[in-house]
Enzyme design. Structure first.
Site, PDB file in Angstrom:
ATOM      1  CB  THR A  30      -0.901   0.027   1.246  1.00 28.09           C
ATOM      2  OG1 THR A  30      -0.092  -0.312   2.384  1.00 28.09           O
ATOM      3  CG2 THR A  30      -2.039  -0.964   1.142  1.00 28.09           C
ATOM      4  CG  LEU A 115      12.446 -10.183   8.970  1.00 26.72           C
ATOM      5  CD1 LEU A 115      13.133 -10.983  10.075  1.00 26.72           C
ATOM      6  CD2 LEU A 115      10.984  -9.951   9.334  1.00 26.72           C
ATOM      7  CB  SER A 117      18.621  -6.816   6.305  1.00 27.53           C
ATOM      8  OG  SER A 117      18.505  -7.215   4.964  1.00 27.53           O
ATOM      9  CB  SER A 118      18.221  -3.140   2.301  1.00 31.13           C
ATOM     10  OG  SER A 118      16.835  -3.208   2.149  1.00 31.13           O
ATOM     11  CG  ASP A 162      10.647  -1.774   4.109  1.00 36.56           C
ATOM     12  OD1 ASP A 162       9.519  -1.987   4.586  1.00 36.56           O
ATOM     13  OD2 ASP A 162      11.095  -2.367   3.112  1.00 36.56           O
TER      14      ASP A 162
HETATM   15  C1  GLA Z   1       9.014  -4.053   0.586  1.00 36.69           C
HETATM   16  C2  GLA Z   1       9.209  -2.572   0.238  1.00 36.69           C
HETATM   17  C3  GLA Z   1       8.201  -1.694   0.968  1.00 36.69           C
HETATM   18  C4  GLA Z   1       6.779  -2.205   0.780  1.00 36.69           C
HETATM   19  C5  GLA Z   1       6.708  -3.704   1.065  1.00 36.69           C
HETATM   20  C6  GLA Z   1       5.350  -4.273   0.743  1.00 36.69           C
HETATM   21  O1  GLA Z   1       9.325  -4.263   1.938  1.00 36.69           O
HETATM   22  O2  GLA Z   1      10.520  -2.173   0.595  1.00 36.69           O
HETATM   23  O3  GLA Z   1       8.318  -0.366   0.518  1.00 36.69           O
HETATM   24  O4  GLA Z   1       6.291  -1.899  -0.498  1.00 36.69           O
HETATM   25  O5  GLA Z   1       7.670  -4.426   0.332  1.00 36.69           O
HETATM   26  O6  GLA Z   1       4.388  -3.778   1.600  1.00 36.69           O
END
Ligand code: GLA
Length: 373
Positions: A30, A115, A117-118, A162
């Site tokens: 999303t 999870l 890490s980057s 993230d």
């Molecule tokens: C990865 C991307 C995020 C997000 C998720 C899915 O983690 O880095 O930006 O789009 O996928 O929700």
């Protein structure tokens, strides 16, 4: 077992910062549709130590790979060090003077498990560089810069979830983020008080074609938004979903849109339930989110579907894959005293299906980017 901080080389360091990995409670795919997400930070950290050096070059060593990489401002760095060079690039692009530095990285965030890490690496590196240089880069603007590093330097078309989670999450809370306005709300998420726990199961399914599939999903959403004449799919209201779907000829595109629009609503419903103080209510929303990812967004794989069904059969209130998809981890909401039984059920289902054994651990919402010393 030693922690990342304990494994960080001696230094001496002028600054040491830590950034966590994340899980997303709900709101998948999303973020790049200007929608809502609800991640929380993991206790697992990436720790970066830094020391100022003379001149415009940066040296970074990784405890994980045993490598040391040195780069200048115009070098195009590849591999893991690109996540470091990308941060230097993004800060400079934003007009900041980034002094040379020697950096070392140690991490407890599992790599390639979905999870983040980057993002943990990028956010910790940014925190150290900002601190060393005494730059004025408020926490609130850092996720966008770290995202730019990943999008434009590394070349991964991720959204902003993230980097926001790794930077802004607070212990004991989930981060409700509006990915359009970037408004945030720290939503109390204290499961222990309700006798509950979140069990994370790493399916260890090999990620195949992740980046190509991710980019394809993103493209499909952007095309749909264009056809529907909205800025982003966030602008399609649930009440108008059927009418919107009727305007799309392509069946695959219809499914992608349905996932995004219903998922945004599930995030809002989850936040409501948590505000009302009953975390059990979010179980069915988690499971509905998984079904939507499986059937409409088509980003799950047999291993993660097996974790979800085995966890539910063993009494979990809800379970869903978290992160970008095509493997990675599942979150299951369980009675705290049932964690081991649910884990055993998942292990049994994996053995029956002939899958390699999964990894499992219980998580509590931890603190975002913070200074160690
Ligand atoms: C990865 C991307 C995020 C997000 C998720 C899915 O983690 O880095 O930006 O789009 O996928 O929700």
């Amino acid at each position: 077992m030693s922690t990342a901080l304990e494994r960080l080389p001696e230094g001496p360091w002028d600054a040491v910062w830590a950034s966590p990995g994340r899980v997303n409670l709900i709101g998948e795919h999303t973020d790049y549709n200007d929608g809502y997400v609800l991640p929380f930070a993991l206790p697992q950290l990436t720790v970066v130590g830094g020391r100022r050096t003379a001149g415009e070059s940066w040296t970074v060593s990784s405890e994980q790979t045993g490598e040391t990489v040195t780069f200048g401002p115009d070098d195009k760095v590849e591999g893991w060090a690109a996540y470091v060079a990308g941060i230097v690039w993004a800060l400079r692009e934003a007009g900041h003077d980034v002094p040379g530095a020697s950096l070392a990285i140690a991490s407890d965030v599992p790599f390639g498990a979905g999870l983040s890490s980057s993002a943990a690496l990028g956010c910790a590196v940014m925190a150290v560089l900002v601190d060393l240089a005494g730059l004025d880069v408020p926490m609130a603007v850092r996720p966008r810069l770290a995202q730019r590093a990943e999008n434009e330097y590394v070349g991964a078309p991720t959204g902003i979830m993230d980097q926001s989670a790794s930077t802004l999450c607070r212990e004991g809370h989930a981060l409700f983020l509006d990915c359009r306005s970037l408004a945030t709300e720290q939503v109390p998420f204290d499961l222990a008080a309700q006798g509950l726990a979140i069990l994370v199961v790493d399916s260890r399914a090999p990620h195949a074609h992740v980046s190509g599939e991710y980019a394809a999903r993103r493209r499909s959403c952007e095309e749909a938004a264009k056809i529907l004449d909205v800025t982003a799919l966030r602008d399609v209201e649930p009440a108008g979903l059927q009418a919107a779907l009727a305007r799309l000829d392509d069946e695959v595109m219809r499914r992608r849109v349905r996932h995004v629009v219903t998922e945004d609503q599930r995030v809002l419903d989850t936040v409501e339930a948590l505000r009302a103080g009953d975390a059990r209510l979010i179980g069915p929303l988690m499971t509905a989110s998984h079904e939507s990812m499986r059937d409409d967004y088509e980003i799950t794989v047999p291993e993660v579907d097996t974790v979800v069904s085995a966890a539910l059969a063993a009494g979990a209130y809800g379970a869903r894959m978290t992160g970008g998809g095509f493997g990675g981890c599942v979150l299951a909401l369980v009675d705290a005293e049932r964690c081991e039984a649910v884990e055993a059920a998942v292990r049994g289902a994996f053995a029956d299906a002939g899958f390699a054994p999964p990894d499992a651990f219980v998580v509590t919402p931890a603190e975002g980017t913070h200074k160690i010393r």
